[in-house]
Scaffold this motif. Sequence first.
Motif, PDB file in Angstrom:
ATOM      1  N   TYR A  63      37.691  18.371   9.518  1.00 20.58           N
ATOM      2  CA  TYR A  63      37.651  17.472  10.838  1.00 20.58           C
ATOM      3  C   TYR A  63      37.154  16.017  10.679  1.00 20.58           C
ATOM      4  O   TYR A  63      37.908  15.215  11.096  1.00 20.58           O
ATOM      5  CB  TYR A  63      37.117  18.280  11.911  1.00 20.58           C
ATOM      6  N   LYS A  64      36.154  15.969   9.962  1.00 19.28           N
ATOM      7  CA  LYS A  64      35.389  14.740   9.568  1.00 19.28           C
ATOM      8  C   LYS A  64      36.319  14.144   8.598  1.00 19.28           C
ATOM      9  O   LYS A  64      36.428  12.628   8.624  1.00 19.28           O
ATOM     10  CB  LYS A  64      34.049  14.939   9.373  1.00 19.28           C
ATOM     11  N   ILE A  65      36.703  14.861   7.583  1.00 16.26           N
ATOM     12  CA  ILE A  65      37.587  14.212   6.601  1.00 16.26           C
ATOM     13  C   ILE A  65      38.848  13.491   7.208  1.00 16.26           C
ATOM     14  O   ILE A  65      39.140  12.480   6.783  1.00 16.26           O
ATOM     15  CB  ILE A  65      38.163  15.270   5.597  1.00 16.26           C
ATOM     16  N   ASN A  66      39.250  14.226   8.226  1.00 13.78           N
ATOM     17  CA  ASN A  66      40.684  13.621   8.834  1.00 13.78           C
ATOM     18  C   ASN A  66      40.393  12.265   9.807  1.00 13.78           C
ATOM     19  O   ASN A  66      41.013  11.417   9.847  1.00 13.78           O
ATOM     20  CB  ASN A  66      41.284  14.653   9.740  1.00 13.78           C
ATOM     21  N   LEU A  67      38.979  12.238  10.365  1.00 12.43           N
ATOM     22  CA  LEU A  67      38.664  11.242  10.940  1.00 12.43           C
ATOM     23  C   LEU A  67      38.409   9.879   9.923  1.00 12.43           C
ATOM     24  O   LEU A  67      38.819   8.863  10.227  1.00 12.43           O
ATOM     25  CB  LEU A  67      37.424  11.488  12.005  1.00 12.43           C
ATOM     26  N   ILE A  68      37.857  10.178   8.785  1.00  8.65           N
ATOM     27  CA  ILE A  68      37.710   9.319   7.755  1.00  8.65           C
ATOM     28  C   ILE A  68      39.016   8.750   7.475  1.00  8.65           C
ATOM     29  O   ILE A  68      39.137   7.256   6.976  1.00  8.65           O
ATOM     30  CB  ILE A  68      36.709   9.892   6.789  1.00  8.65           C
ATOM     31  N   LYS A  69      39.975   9.538   7.065  1.00  8.58           N
ATOM     32  CA  LYS A  69      41.345   9.037   6.521  1.00  8.58           C
ATOM     33  C   LYS A  69      41.773   8.054   7.375  1.00  8.58           C
ATOM     34  O   LYS A  69      42.491   6.996   6.855  1.00  8.58           O
ATOM     35  CB  LYS A  69      42.162  10.226   6.375  1.00  8.58           C
ATOM     36  N   VAL A  70      41.683   7.983   8.782  1.00  2.00           N
ATOM     37  CA  VAL A  70      42.269   7.305   9.623  1.00  2.00           C
ATOM     38  C   VAL A  70      41.427   6.166   9.747  1.00  2.00           C
ATOM     39  O   VAL A  70      41.947   4.779   9.817  1.00  2.00           O
ATOM     40  CB  VAL A  70      42.775   7.945  10.937  1.00  2.00           C
ATOM     41  N   PHE A  71      40.246   5.997  10.054  1.00  2.00           N
ATOM     42  CA  PHE A  71      39.285   5.167  10.800  1.00  2.00           C
ATOM     43  C   PHE A  71      38.403   4.642   9.843  1.00  2.00           C
ATOM     44  O   PHE A  71      37.741   3.655  10.120  1.00  2.00           O
ATOM     45  CB  PHE A  71      38.415   5.708  11.863  1.00  2.00           C
TER      46      PHE A  71
ATOM     47  N   TRP B  88      35.259   7.641  17.237  1.00  2.00           N
ATOM     48  CA  TRP B  88      34.983   9.401  17.717  1.00  2.00           C
ATOM     49  C   TRP B  88      34.357   9.272  19.194  1.00  2.00           C
ATOM     50  O   TRP B  88      34.926   9.934  19.887  1.00  2.00           O
ATOM     51  CB  TRP B  88      34.639  10.314  16.769  1.00  2.00           C
ATOM     52  N   ASP B  89      33.192   8.753  19.064  1.00  2.00           N
ATOM     53  CA  ASP B  89      32.466   8.735  20.400  1.00  2.00           C
ATOM     54  C   ASP B  89      33.316   8.301  21.433  1.00  2.00           C
ATOM     55  O   ASP B  89      33.185   8.607  22.655  1.00  2.00           O
ATOM     56  CB  ASP B  89      31.191   7.844  20.250  1.00  2.00           C
ATOM     57  N   LYS B  90      33.861   7.058  21.448  1.00  2.00           N
ATOM     58  CA  LYS B  90      34.643   6.274  22.465  1.00  2.00           C
ATOM     59  C   LYS B  90      35.887   7.063  22.813  1.00  2.00           C
ATOM     60  O   LYS B  90      36.165   7.541  23.981  1.00  2.00           O
ATOM     61  CB  LYS B  90      35.188   5.003  22.148  1.00  2.00           C
TER      62      LYS B  90
ATOM     63  N   PHE C 293      42.436   6.810  21.105  1.00  2.00           N
ATOM     64  CA  PHE C 293      41.631   5.750  21.411  1.00  2.00           C
ATOM     65  C   PHE C 293      42.058   4.726  22.778  1.00  2.00           C
ATOM     66  O   PHE C 293      41.184   4.422  23.501  1.00  2.00           O
ATOM     67  CB  PHE C 293      41.403   4.964  20.034  1.00  2.00           C
ATOM     68  N   ALA C 294      43.367   4.438  22.616  1.00  2.00           N
ATOM     69  CA  ALA C 294      43.697   3.382  23.709  1.00  2.00           C
ATOM     70  C   ALA C 294      43.520   4.194  24.962  1.00  2.00           C
ATOM     71  O   ALA C 294      43.165   3.406  26.044  1.00  2.00           O
ATOM     72  CB  ALA C 294      45.118   3.441  23.299  1.00  2.00           C
ATOM     73  N   GLU C 295      44.089   5.474  24.947  1.00  2.00           N
ATOM     74  CA  GLU C 295      43.733   6.295  26.378  1.00  2.00           C
ATOM     75  C   GLU C 295      42.478   6.281  26.953  1.00  2.00           C
ATOM     76  O   GLU C 295      42.194   6.366  28.334  1.00  2.00           O
ATOM     77  CB  GLU C 295      44.269   7.523  26.342  1.00  2.00           C
ATOM     78  N   ALA C 296      41.474   6.368  26.113  1.00  2.00           N
ATOM     79  CA  ALA C 296      40.145   6.481  26.373  1.00  2.00           C
ATOM     80  C   ALA C 296      39.317   5.181  27.233  1.00  2.00           C
ATOM     81  O   ALA C 296      38.299   5.433  27.859  1.00  2.00           O
ATOM     82  CB  ALA C 296      39.147   6.896  24.910  1.00  2.00           C
ATOM     83  N   GLU C 297      39.932   4.049  26.877  1.00  2.00           N
ATOM     84  CA  GLU C 297      39.546   3.013  27.520  1.00  2.00           C
ATOM     85  C   GLU C 297      39.526   2.736  28.929  1.00  2.00           C
ATOM     86  O   GLU C 297      38.634   2.408  29.718  1.00  2.00           O
ATOM     87  CB  GLU C 297      40.235   1.632  27.045  1.00  2.00           C
ATOM     88  N   THR C 298      40.531   3.620  29.595  1.00  2.00           N
ATOM     89  CA  THR C 298      40.292   3.575  31.062  1.00  2.00           C
ATOM     90  C   THR C 298      40.345   4.926  31.886  1.00  2.00           C
ATOM     91  O   THR C 298      40.355   5.029  32.874  1.00  2.00           O
ATOM     92  CB  THR C 298      41.976   3.173  31.471  1.00  2.00           C
ATOM     93  N   ALA C 299      39.833   5.773  31.140  1.00  2.00           N
ATOM     94  CA  ALA C 299      39.588   7.177  31.748  1.00  2.00           C
ATOM     95  C   ALA C 299      38.312   7.360  32.544  1.00  2.00           C
ATOM     96  O   ALA C 299      37.283   6.697  32.266  1.00  2.00           O
ATOM     97  CB  ALA C 299      39.388   8.311  30.514  1.00  2.00           C
ATOM     98  N   ASN C 300      38.284   8.029  33.709  1.00  2.00           N
ATOM     99  CA  ASN C 300      37.166   8.063  34.460  1.00  2.00           C
ATOM    100  C   ASN C 300      37.167   9.323  35.439  1.00  2.00           C
ATOM    101  O   ASN C 300      38.466  10.102  35.366  1.00  2.00           O
ATOM    102  CB  ASN C 300      37.232   6.861  35.667  1.00  2.00           C
ATOM    103  N   PHE C 301      35.973   9.921  36.096  1.00  2.00           N
ATOM    104  CA  PHE C 301      36.077  10.835  36.926  1.00  2.00           C
ATOM    105  C   PHE C 301      37.208  10.594  37.935  1.00  2.00           C
ATOM    106  O   PHE C 301      37.328   9.503  38.257  1.00  2.00           O
ATOM    107  CB  PHE C 301      34.746  11.277  37.219  1.00  2.00           C
TER     108      PHE C 301
ATOM    109  N   GLU D 267      47.460   9.441  12.000  1.00  2.00           N
ATOM    110  CA  GLU D 267      46.870   8.130  12.530  1.00  2.00           C
ATOM    111  C   GLU D 267      47.490   7.648  13.882  1.00  2.00           C
ATOM    112  O   GLU D 267      46.670   7.007  14.651  1.00  2.00           O
ATOM    113  CB  GLU D 267      47.234   7.179  11.451  1.00  2.00           C
ATOM    114  N   THR D 268      48.543   7.942  14.176  1.00  2.00           N
ATOM    115  CA  THR D 268      49.433   7.732  15.339  1.00  2.00           C
ATOM    116  C   THR D 268      48.580   8.215  16.701  1.00  2.00           C
ATOM    117  O   THR D 268      48.122   7.776  17.627  1.00  2.00           O
ATOM    118  CB  THR D 268      50.824   8.045  15.216  1.00  2.00           C
ATOM    119  N   ARG D 269      48.339   9.579  16.346  1.00  2.00           N
ATOM    120  CA  ARG D 269      47.723  10.433  17.272  1.00  2.00           C
ATOM    121  C   ARG D 269      46.130   9.839  17.653  1.00  2.00           C
ATOM    122  O   ARG D 269      46.059   9.554  18.909  1.00  2.00           O
ATOM    123  CB  ARG D 269      47.379  12.004  16.921  1.00  2.00           C
TER     124      ARG D 269
END
Length: 710
Positions: A344-352, A360-362, A246-254, A239-241
């Motif tokens: 992989y999907k199970i682990n995403l569902i466990k957290v989100f 995941w898209d973001k 998600f927080a890092e993705a908000e400001t990422a750019n080329f 969950e922490t990871r």
Amino acid sequence: MKLNPAWITIMVLFIYSCSGNHSGEHFSLKKMQKRNRTISVLAPGNGFDGKILKVTPTEHQRNLVIWQEGDGGDWQNAKYLVCEIWHDRDFAGIATLNFFRKADTQATIVAQGGDMAGRENERPRISAKIGVLPLLKTKVIFPLSHLDAQNIFIQRFPRQLKGTVLGNRMTVDEISRVEINFGPLQLPSFMPVFEIASVSLFRDMPGPYPAEEVPLTDQFGQWARKDWPGKTKSTDELETRLNEQFAEAETANFPDEWSQYGGWKNKFFGATGYFRTHHDGQRWWLVDPDGYAFVSVGIDCIRPESPGTASGQEDLFEWLPDENDPLYKQAYYKRGEMTMVDFYKINLIKVFGEQWRELWDKITAGQIRKFSINTVANWSDNAFMRSAKIPYVLPMAGFPSTKVMLFRDFPDVFSEEYRQNSIKFAAQLESYKNDKYLIGYFLRNEPHWAFGAHDIAFEMFGTNQASVSKDSFIVWITKRYSNNIEGFNRQWNLHLNEFSDLKLQLFRDYPSEASKTDFQSFSEKLVAKYVNVPCDEVEKIAPNHMNLGMRYAWMSSDLLYKAGERFDVFSINGYGNPGPPQTAEIARISGKPVMIGEFHFGSVDRGLPASGIQGAVSQAERGTAYRYYVEQGFARPEMVGIHYFQWLDQPIFGRFDGENYNIGLFDICNKPYDELIDAAVETHRKIYKIATGEEKPFDTVIEKIPAIYY
């Protein structure tokens, strides 16, 4: 990276079980041992006749002869050759079954990684490479129907990993010898010892082993019988990871010097609104819709899933969620008769929870920009490709086929059915034709007829099957010999009354050198038709987008150049080591720029037992190998794209076909392989300067080790 001591104890107590359908016709282990004294010993065990055969391959001898003429066996009525195998290393084993034909002039069998089957002075007629999981008793099952060489991949059986079959047609009565080649082998790191409990012929499918008492996976789908740095130990850690990502993705750019499409603002060629090719007098480029120079650095299979096979091996999992759970049922799939489960999907569902897909898209779009990747490459999630606002390539689905196949997946290309199916095939581009982010489309991936230097016209006469293409050949050969049947018979060493009698002819070997020349000439016409018919149709629908070709597995014959005449970019899946294959020759012959559709390097130092088609000793070495491959590739003037296979690791028990390789940027818990990613980012941010020659490419080569793939 220690093996579980408790499990080793259990396995020592009983390595094999002879339960289930064990009514096969067994070959003598004692005879095998006498025949292969230098690498095998017979020992007490729970195998056939209370024995097991221990095989220790050496650098000089890796082949175990398991059957040869005179040994007996009802091959005519058997359907399966079955070998019970076990080994105790923490990397996957490779068992390659080699079938030799009587009085044969063996053709060289070359696999995708460049490996050749058999000894240098003698090659098998058919070679089947099959993966074997470590510390798990396995029945390696080879359906004898594959001796017809028409199907490249063996169907999945419980516990058995991927099986790949290459070679040329043969029948069971032509078999002179069968060997097993064992690998991987390289001193001192890869020293396998295999134990064989039985080798048998079965008329019916052999029964399964009893259920395992100790599972092979943990609650996250990770390999439970091994530990390694970075292994996820708790849901809190997972969950922490994910929340940090998600927080890092908000400001990422080329990078600032890149355009919105990932092109290079320092070089402008003129905007057309779509991607195109351009040669500036020094090198080939792609050009982005805004007119900037573009080379495509991409990752394949960017999608929120990594499903693995569960059918028939549910006992190998520590835990599986309820298939009827409102959330977790999304992690189950049906593929034909197989049930697939996606940890992989199970682990995403466990957290989100219910928001797992949106988040995941973001996360993923942000990671792509953060890592300076400018292409969502092949096999990626369609919805993500269309919404992420990142350039992408499109794998077209359902390349036109016909009810009658001439050889493997090569259709009856002269038929009206093929033309009509090509029209339907092209229609899928309708919704993409105005998408500026679409770099181009791949017509298909790795056609099976191109796995080897096969003469399609000759193979067409390997059966008495009727086809429009066979009729077209007879019309063509009649004109070629000016309707002179006597002259034709002399050249072909035949005794036909008329050309139409060819319909009834079966050829296992060329009847003459002239026939070989004629067959190969018509194969060029078959391949030209194979490409031209669908290309005519796709160009009608999407004239603004590039045709990126067929992503050939490797350049197996000159027929592939004939098939590339209509492409805008010549694509090849280049599993080279240390760098890409010889693309200069491809560009010279084809006159086209080149794109690498796939390459990778994997290791067995973390959570998976197989490296993939090219291997490295560690994650750090994976990063070094990535830098060398990509930078050396873009230093070539013909190279316009290099795509890495793939975004995520494969599942421990194999995806649908049995691949279970450590080839991802991320593991099944979305933990990044930092050593690989850090190296990749360093390379991505200098690709344009490398392409122009302003910077020299990275030049450190990794230690070459045996690749573990099947």
